[in-house]
Structures are given as structure tokens and as C-alpha cells.
Motif scaffolding. Structure first.
Motif, PDB file in Angstrom:
ATOM      1  N   GLY A   1     -27.051 -14.704  -9.222  1.00 24.88           N
ATOM      2  CA  GLY A   1     -27.319 -14.731 -10.619  1.00 24.88           C
ATOM      3  C   GLY A   1     -25.591 -14.272 -10.346  1.00 24.88           C
ATOM      4  O   GLY A   1     -24.925 -14.478 -11.533  1.00 24.88           O
TER       5      GLY A   1
ATOM      6  N   LEU B   1     -27.529 -20.819 -10.711  1.00 25.86           N
ATOM      7  CA  LEU B   1     -28.630 -21.597 -11.197  1.00 25.86           C
ATOM      8  C   LEU B   1     -30.191 -22.482 -10.745  1.00 25.86           C
ATOM      9  O   LEU B   1     -29.595 -22.989  -9.467  1.00 25.86           O
ATOM     10  N   LYS B   2     -31.125 -22.078 -11.222  1.00 24.15           N
ATOM     11  CA  LYS B   2     -31.627 -22.646 -10.644  1.00 24.15           C
ATOM     12  C   LYS B   2     -31.770 -24.182 -11.487  1.00 24.15           C
ATOM     13  O   LYS B   2     -32.823 -24.303  -9.947  1.00 24.15           O
ATOM     14  N   ARG B   3     -31.467 -24.829 -11.813  1.00 16.48           N
ATOM     15  CA  ARG B   3     -30.969 -25.750 -12.662  1.00 16.48           C
ATOM     16  C   ARG B   3     -30.268 -26.798 -11.590  1.00 16.48           C
ATOM     17  O   ARG B   3     -30.655 -28.124 -11.881  1.00 16.48           O
TER      18      ARG B   3
ATOM     19  N   HIS C   1     -37.890 -17.033  -8.640  1.00 20.70           N
ATOM     20  CA  HIS C   1     -37.034 -17.258 -10.727  1.00 20.70           C
ATOM     21  C   HIS C   1     -37.435 -15.487  -9.780  1.00 20.70           C
ATOM     22  O   HIS C   1     -37.514 -14.765 -10.043  1.00 20.70           O
TER      23      HIS C   1
ATOM     24  N   HIS D   1     -32.020 -14.200 -12.837  1.00 23.80           N
ATOM     25  CA  HIS D   1     -32.445 -14.691 -14.528  1.00 23.80           C
ATOM     26  C   HIS D   1     -31.357 -14.515 -15.633  1.00 23.80           C
ATOM     27  O   HIS D   1     -30.892 -15.017 -15.749  1.00 23.80           O
TER      28      HIS D   1
ATOM     29  N   GLU E   1     -29.189 -17.296 -17.621  1.00 25.98           N
ATOM     30  CA  GLU E   1     -30.047 -18.270 -17.696  1.00 25.98           C
ATOM     31  C   GLU E   1     -31.104 -17.969 -18.695  1.00 25.98           C
ATOM     32  O   GLU E   1     -31.724 -17.676 -18.847  1.00 25.98           O
TER      33      GLU E   1
ATOM     34  N   GLU F   1     -33.579 -21.770 -18.778  1.00 22.84           N
ATOM     35  CA  GLU F   1     -33.991 -22.436 -18.277  1.00 22.84           C
ATOM     36  C   GLU F   1     -34.999 -21.714 -17.557  1.00 22.84           C
ATOM     37  O   GLU F   1     -34.998 -20.690 -16.669  1.00 22.84           O
TER      38      GLU F   1
END
Length: 268
Positions: A142, A150-152, A171, A176, A181, A183
Motif C-alpha cells: 500500500g 491495490l488488490k483490484r 490481503h 489494505h 482500500e 474492497e
């Protein structure tokens, strides 16, 4: 209840066997080992067969080796590193490797180049992982300077290369929060890394690994809320403790402080 796991970062100066013994003493059966800790396995040259033997003798499962870095800058050197790490993971019976993206403020590539490089790396890694039966765990970082925050963005790239069968997300509760984030991807998540921040003055964008402690009642990252959200949405995998702060690494009673934090997390 999600199983608790330990990352060797909880006691980075401990020998591999001492780390394994700590897990056993805490009633934990899932562990993560690392390839960058100086003077201990696996950076000290310990062969994978020894790692597997010591884990098997204690009834431990090696979830991952941390880490392939920077996995998203694909070069001949990175390919050789990947093959060696995947081979080591297979030989010690680790289930996956953690893959971390390039994290350097000097890296100025635009979004299109970053996406293209990420997809190239995933495309090259997928067949290596499939042949070995190893899962690639993508861990966005992050930090504002990171090339994959971003995980997206990771999910989009994984799907673009048809890699959903071999790539999962990490995660990380710290990353995060630092990335801002909102999501969650429980169905795509293969591992959760947990650590807390209690320093009241540090701003979100200024949070670094040195601030990462064990989760306690003063945690600013809402670890317990993140864990509840993932669990409510169907995540049943491990929660792995990964603090980095010197205060944890040098704790006189690491077993005791871990017991306290584990009890808090299990009550989430």
C-alpha cells in the motif's frame, strides 16, 4: 474460526528450528518461512530437504516462502530467481510463494506500463507455478511509491492472463489500510497477513514497516474489523502474524506477547 499462522518475521533472528518450536509451543501448525533473513534458513544455505524434515517432525505445514521480489519487473535475472524459489518451495513442500511488487519512489512508469509489466510477469510465472504445483500469492503493497498498491489491479491482471487457477491474493491488513482500500476479495484471497499500528502521530501515508507491531487494543488499522469482514464473506484461510517493528523482533518474551495478540485476534 480461521487458523492462526506465524511468519518468521515474528522472531527474525531465531533459527529455523527455534521458530518452528515457537509455533509448536503456541499450538500453531501453519508457518511461513522467508528467504531474506540474514544468518538463518533459508538465506544461510539450508537445503530444502532439511527444512521439510524439520517441519514434518513437528507436524507443521509450510504455507509460503516470502518472497519473490520484485516479481513484476520481469528480467532474465527475475526468471532465474523465480525458478530457483519455486523449486525450493516444491522441495521443502511449501504450498506457495509470496510475490511482492517493486517498491521504489524512483520508479516513474505510468499506469499503462505498470499494467503491462505486471501482466508479462504473471504470464511468465504461471507455467512455472503450475508445473511445480505451487500457488503464487500476489501481495500488493500500500505504500504511495509502490508499483502495485491495490488488490483490484492485481485481480484484473490475473484474470487478463487467465491465471485464476494459480494466483491468489495476500490481503495484508497493514497495506489494505495504508492504500486506503475499501474492497475485499475473500474468494480470491489465499492468505491474510496481520500486523497493527499503535503510534498515534504517524499519518497514513507515512506508515512504514517499522511501525508494524502485534495487534492489540490500540490498533489503528481495524485488524479485527478487516478479519470479520473477510470471514463474513466466506474467507476461511489462515491469518498469519507478520510484524516488522524492532520492539517485536527484540521482545524478551515473544511467546507471551504473541499469546496475548493471538487471543485478541481469535476473539474477532
Amino acid at each position: 474460526m480461521n487458523p492462526i499462522a506465524l511468519n518468521h518475521r515474528v522472531a527474525p533472528a531465531a533459527s529455523l528450528t527455534a521458530f518452528f518450536d515457537l509455533a509448536v509451543a503456541l499450538g500453531i501448525t501453519d508457518v511461513e518461512i522467508r528467504n531474506e533473513l540474514p544468518g538463518v534458513a533459508i538465506a544461510d544455505g539450508t537445503p530444502p530437504e532439511t527444512v521439510r524434515r524439520e517441519a514434518d517432525a513437528r507436524g507443521l505445514t509450510i504455507l509460503t516462502i516470502n518472497a519473490l521480489y520484485p516479481f513484476n519487473i520481469w528480467t532474465a535475472e527475475r526468471a532465474a530467481q523465480a525458478e530457483a524459489l519455486i523449486g525450493y518451495a516444491a522441495a521443502c513442500d511449501a504450498k506457495g510463494i509470496v510475490m511482492c511488487p517493486f517498491n521504489d519512489a524512483a520508479y516513474q512508469a505510468d499506469a499503462a506500463e505498470r499494467s503491462a509489466r505486471l501482466r508479462t510477469a504473471l504470464t511468465e510465472l504461471a507455467p512455472l507455478l503450475r508445473r511445480a504445483g505451487i500457488v503464487g500469492l500476489v501481495e500488493p503493497l500500500g505504500f504511495p511509491e509502490c508499483s502495485l498498491r491495490l488488490k483490484r489491479d492485481a485481480v484484473v491482471a490475473i484474470d487478463a492472463v487467465g491465471g485464476g487457477d494459480v494466483f491468489k491474493l495476500v490481503h495484508d491488513t497493514f497495506h489494505h489500510y495504508v492504500a486506503g482500500e475499501t474492497e475485499f476479495f475473500p474468494e480470491r484471497t489465499g492468505l491474510v497477513h496481520i500486523s497493527g499500528v499503535i503510534e498515534p502521530a504517524v499519518a497514513r501515508d507515512d506508515m512504514k514497516d517499522a511501525h508494524r507491531v502485534l495487534v492489540d487494543a490500540d490498533d489503528r488499522l481495524d485488524n479485527l474489523g478487516q478479519i470479520r469482514t473477510l470471514a463474513a464473506a466466506g474467507y476461511t484461510g489462515p491469518l498469519s502474524f507478520e510484524p516488522f517493528a524492532d520492539g517485536v523482533s527484540n521482545a524478551a518474551d515473544i511467546r507471551g506477547v504473541l499469546q496475548h495478540s493471538i487471543a485478541l485476534v481469535r476473539g474477532a
